[in-house]
Each structure stands twice: as C-alpha cells, then as structure tokens.
Design an enzyme around this catalytic site. Structure first.
Site, mmCIF file in Angstrom:
data_model
loop_
_atom_site.group_PDB
_atom_site.id
_atom_site.type_symbol
_atom_site.label_atom_id
_atom_site.label_comp_id
_atom_site.label_asym_id
_atom_site.label_seq_id
_atom_site.Cartn_x
_atom_site.Cartn_y
_atom_site.Cartn_z
ATOM 1 N N ARG A 126 8.049 50.241 155.288
ATOM 2 C CA ARG A 126 7.293 51.488 155.110
ATOM 3 C C ARG A 126 6.096 51.536 156.055
ATOM 4 O O ARG A 126 5.361 50.567 156.191
ATOM 5 C CB ARG A 126 6.817 51.589 153.663
ATOM 6 C CG ARG A 126 5.999 52.829 153.346
ATOM 7 C CD ARG A 126 6.849 54.059 153.334
ATOM 8 N NE ARG A 126 6.068 55.224 152.882
ATOM 9 C CZ ARG A 126 6.478 56.467 152.974
ATOM 10 N NH1 ARG A 126 7.680 56.727 153.502
ATOM 11 N NH2 ARG A 126 5.734 57.462 152.554
ATOM 12 N N PHE A 184 13.775 47.032 115.364
ATOM 13 C CA PHE A 184 13.639 46.408 116.686
ATOM 14 C C PHE A 184 14.600 45.224 116.846
ATOM 15 O O PHE A 184 14.251 44.210 117.461
ATOM 16 C CB PHE A 184 12.199 45.924 116.940
ATOM 17 C CG PHE A 184 11.139 46.960 116.702
ATOM 18 C CD1 PHE A 184 11.360 48.303 117.008
ATOM 19 C CD2 PHE A 184 9.910 46.598 116.176
ATOM 20 C CE1 PHE A 184 10.367 49.254 116.790
ATOM 21 C CE2 PHE A 184 8.920 47.541 115.957
ATOM 22 C CZ PHE A 184 9.149 48.864 116.263
ATOM 23 N N ALA A 217 6.389 44.588 108.979
ATOM 24 C CA ALA A 217 6.116 43.169 109.250
ATOM 25 C C ALA A 217 6.693 42.792 110.603
ATOM 26 O O ALA A 217 7.908 42.769 110.779
ATOM 27 C CB ALA A 217 6.712 42.279 108.157
ATOM 28 N N GLU A 262 10.450 43.799 110.489
ATOM 29 C CA GLU A 262 10.631 44.908 109.571
ATOM 30 C C GLU A 262 9.646 46.023 109.916
ATOM 31 O O GLU A 262 8.677 45.791 110.650
ATOM 32 C CB GLU A 262 10.393 44.443 108.132
ATOM 33 C CG GLU A 262 11.372 43.391 107.681
ATOM 34 C CD GLU A 262 11.173 42.945 106.249
ATOM 35 O OE1 GLU A 262 11.919 42.071 105.799
ATOM 36 O OE2 GLU A 262 10.263 43.478 105.570
ATOM 37 N N GLN A 313 12.215 27.229 121.749
ATOM 38 C CA GLN A 313 13.225 27.605 122.740
ATOM 39 C C GLN A 313 13.208 29.114 122.998
ATOM 40 O O GLN A 313 13.339 29.552 124.150
ATOM 41 C CB GLN A 313 14.616 27.165 122.291
ATOM 42 C CG GLN A 313 15.713 27.516 123.288
ATOM 43 C CD GLN A 313 16.957 26.664 123.128
ATOM 44 O OE1 GLN A 313 16.887 25.445 123.147
ATOM 45 N NE2 GLN A 313 18.102 27.291 122.950
ATOM 46 N N GLU A 314 13.036 29.902 121.945
ATOM 47 C CA GLU A 314 13.017 31.359 122.121
ATOM 48 C C GLU A 314 11.879 31.770 123.050
ATOM 49 O O GLU A 314 12.060 32.603 123.951
ATOM 50 C CB GLU A 314 12.859 32.058 120.768
ATOM 51 C CG GLU A 314 12.813 33.571 120.877
ATOM 52 C CD GLU A 314 12.838 34.279 119.528
ATOM 53 O OE1 GLU A 314 12.667 35.515 119.519
ATOM 54 O OE2 GLU A 314 13.022 33.612 118.496
ATOM 55 N N TYR A 371 10.756 27.294 107.998
ATOM 56 C CA TYR A 371 10.664 26.051 108.763
ATOM 57 C C TYR A 371 11.695 26.033 109.888
ATOM 58 O O TYR A 371 11.416 25.569 110.997
ATOM 59 C CB TYR A 371 10.868 24.841 107.834
ATOM 60 C CG TYR A 371 9.837 24.755 106.740
ATOM 61 C CD1 TYR A 371 8.580 24.192 106.980
ATOM 62 C CD2 TYR A 371 10.096 25.250 105.470
ATOM 63 C CE1 TYR A 371 7.620 24.113 105.983
ATOM 64 C CE2 TYR A 371 9.145 25.180 104.457
ATOM 65 C CZ TYR A 371 7.904 24.610 104.725
ATOM 66 O OH TYR A 371 6.953 24.547 103.727
ATOM 67 N N GLN A 393 -4.700 44.618 155.713
ATOM 68 C CA GLN A 393 -5.272 43.420 155.095
ATOM 69 C C GLN A 393 -5.189 43.472 153.562
ATOM 70 O O GLN A 393 -4.893 42.467 152.914
ATOM 71 C CB GLN A 393 -6.737 43.246 155.518
ATOM 72 C CG GLN A 393 -7.336 41.925 155.054
ATOM 73 C CD GLN A 393 -8.785 41.766 155.462
ATOM 74 O OE1 GLN A 393 -9.636 42.543 155.035
ATOM 75 N NE2 GLN A 393 -9.065 40.785 156.306
#
Length: 380
Positions: free
Chosen positions: A269, A155, A129, A126, A242-243, A234, A280
């Site tokens: 390059r 978001f 929050a 939120e 898992q997330e 909970y 190096q």
C-alpha cells in the site's frame, strides 16, 4: 531445544495439507453460513486429526499434548470460528471422559468422538452465572436410577450440534460452600426434555456453533454421572489448566496472523508517494508488535513443554491466558489502523480477526479472574 519434535512437525505438515484442501477454500462461506459442516468433522476424524490424546484402546493415537497444540494452531490460522469448537471437542471435553469416565462411558463416547461421528460440548455458563461456577442454578435431583435435570445454559460452544453434553449441575443445592455440591452429567442428544434454545448471533467467530441449552425434567440415567457425585468442581479445576493453555495458544496464533497480514499490506500500500512500510511510525508499530508477539510465543512454547511434562503450571497458564489475549487485542487494533479504511472492510481478513479476538479475554475465565488466580498463587 525446540518445543516440537520431527514427529510433531510431520503431523503439522500433514494437517496443513489437509486444511489447504478441505478448509481454507471454504472457510469464508462457512463464516457466511455461520456453520461448520459435519462433513468437515468427519474428514478430520478420517485423517486422524481429532482427539489425538485419546488412548488407542478407544480409537485414538495416545499422542502427547504437543499434537493437540499443533491442531489448535493450524485450525486457528484458518480462523477462530473453526478452532473454537474442534479444539473444545478434542482437548477440553473428551479429556473429562477419559480422565473421569467409567470403562463403559469411554467405550460409548470416545471412539465416535475420535472419528467425528459425535460432536461434544461442555455446559458450564448460565444466564446468571458466568465466571462464578459455584453460583450455577441448574439442578439434578436423584430419583432411583436417574437424575432429574432442570436448568438453562448459554454461550455453549458446539451447543446446537452436540451429540452429547457434559453438563455442570448441582446435585446438592444445600452444600456449603456451594462448590462442594457440583457434579458432571453426560446428557445425550434426543433425551426427552433436553431442548436447544436459539443459535446465538455473535459479533465474531461467526462459523462457530454457539447456543443455548434448556433442560426441563430431563431424566438422565445415573450411569451418566461423570466421576463421583459432588466432585464436579474439583474436576473442572483440574482440567482448566489445559483449557486456558489452549486459549493462550489460539490468541498467540491470532496475533501472529494479524502481524503477517499487516506486514504484507504495508509493503504494497502506498500513500504520499511512499509505501506505508517506509514511514517511521509504521516501522515502530511493527517493531512493537513483533516484540510482544515474540515474547508471547517464547512463553507459550515453554508452557506447552511443561504441560506435556505434567507440571502444575496453573499460575503460569493464567498469566499466559490473560496477557496474550490482551496483547492480541492490542495487536489487531494497531493492525487494523495500519490497514486504514480497508481494514474496516469485510473483504479484508484483518476485519474478521478484529471481530474474533476480543472474546478470548472473556471465555475460559476473564482477564480479571486470571489476575485473581495469579495473586492467590503469589500470596499463598
């Protein structure tokens, strides 16, 4: 022992073939459009690449988490904006429905989630929050056979296109401690009072759908309560393992892609009459990055195996989530430096990766929150 079996790798091969045809040629345009077309979701569904863990009775393939890990890896190779919403839908939101939903809820939401006809979201954050989920202000007050939902979310991944949203809300605002009053409600697109705010203009992950959600006296049928009332916090804690593992996998792939892009670049390059790869400093930087990336890969693969086996690895996943996301930030910064001025040009992929990576250390629990979880696990 390899993390992935022959069957897993067959799945990966088929997915790569599909992405080579349907995603890679169009992804830069999707980034410009700031949108992943629904047609792509439907193509994933048609080919069996959405929600692989959903049980067969609801249209899924009942596969193990290894297939979800591969889905995340291959989408992330295309781009973070692609993986973000699809991985959330497949492996973060639908597991809530399958784990805590009633039979009728599963029958209503899961089959079309598997086909891509439905896109899902979960609304936690939120305006006031973020990491403090117990501090949410969105409320759901019982009124006969409905909950009256009021509040704002921001978001939210898939927020603009979602056909249904699992909303984290307070059904008992007086609960002490506050987390004991949190519940999960499924809110359908088109429900009166449920409005979309603006599509958010992000630094990176441009193709990912991220938006604001507004709930004004939304009458949500009581049958849309997910699981038990006041048990939502909970449920969130049970599924965050898992997330966060998904985020660790995503950022691991980002680091691997950045290194490969840079190895290819420095070989071609030239400066001061030599290839950049021959200096190096370049070699030492590549060696440092390759070492950290290999350590990350070994660790995340071990966690995938343990997660498939059903082990409690909250501490280890928290370690992976913060360390790999921070490692990817270091890697992409060094990779951009090795690209020189060209690294700052949008036509070079490293520029996109540079924009996309940092938010992974914020969402799904910040680096600081992860360290707090680890410390509690160590000290308990």
């Amino acid at each position: 022992m390899s993390t992935f079996t022959e069957e897993h790798e067959m799945f990966r091969k088929a997915l790569r073939k599909m992405l080579d045809k349907e995603a890679y040629p169009y992804f830069e345009q999707w980034e410009k459009d700031r949108d992943i077309p629904r047609e792509f979701w439907l193509k994933l569904g048609e080919n069996g690449f959405l929600c692989p863990m959903v049980s067969e009775e609801y249209g899924g393939l009942a596969l193990d988490f290894g297939y979800s890990a591969i889905l995340t890896e291959e989408l992330e190779r295309v781009g973070a904006g692609l993986a973000s919403g699809i991985s959330l839908h497949s492996d973060i939101v639908t597991p809530y429905i399958e784990a805590y939903g009633t039979t009728s809820q599963k029958e209503k939401w899961l089959p079309k989630s598997v086909t891509g006809e439905y896109i899902s979201a979960i609304a936690m954050t939120e305006p006031g929050a973020g990491s403090d989920l117990a501090g949410i202000q969105t409320t759901a007050k019982k009124d006969d056979d409905f909950y009256i939902l009021n509040g704002e979310k921001t978001f939210i991944t898939n927020g603009i296109h979602a056909d249904y949203v699992v909303v984290v809300c307070k059904t008992d605002p007086q609960a002490s401690p506050a987390y004991k009053g949190v519940s999960l409600l499924i809110v359908e697109n088109g429900t009166p009072g449920f409005k979309r705010g603006k599509k958010l203009d992000k630094i990176g992950m441009h193709s990912a759908d991220t938006g604001e959600l507004i709930f004004e006296d939304v009458r949500v049928p009581a049958e849309n309560l997910l699981g038990e009332e006041n048990r939502g916090f909970y449920y969130l804690m049970e599924k965050l393992q898992q997330e966060r593992l998904i985020v660790a996998i995503e950022t691991q792939i980002e680091a691997e892609c950045c290194l490969q892009l840079t190895v290819d670049y420095v070989k071609e390059r030239k400066a001061f009459g030599s290839r950049i790869a021959d200096f190096q400093n370049t070699q030492f930087k590549l060696a440092e990055m390759a070492t950290e990336i290999e350590l990350g890969r070994t660790y995340v693969d071990s966690l995938i195996e343990k997660h498939i086996a059903g082990k409690d690895i909250v501490k280890e996943v928290s370690m992976a989530k913060w360390w790999i996301s921070e490692m990817a930030k270091r890697v992409v910064a060094d990779c951009l430096q090795l690209h020189g001025g060209y690294g700052y040009m949008e036509e070079y992929e490293i520029a996109r990766r540079y924009r996309d990576i940092p938010v992974a250390a914020i969402y799904a629990g910040t680096t600081e929150i992860m360290k707090g979880i680890i410390a509690k696990q160590i000290l308990k």
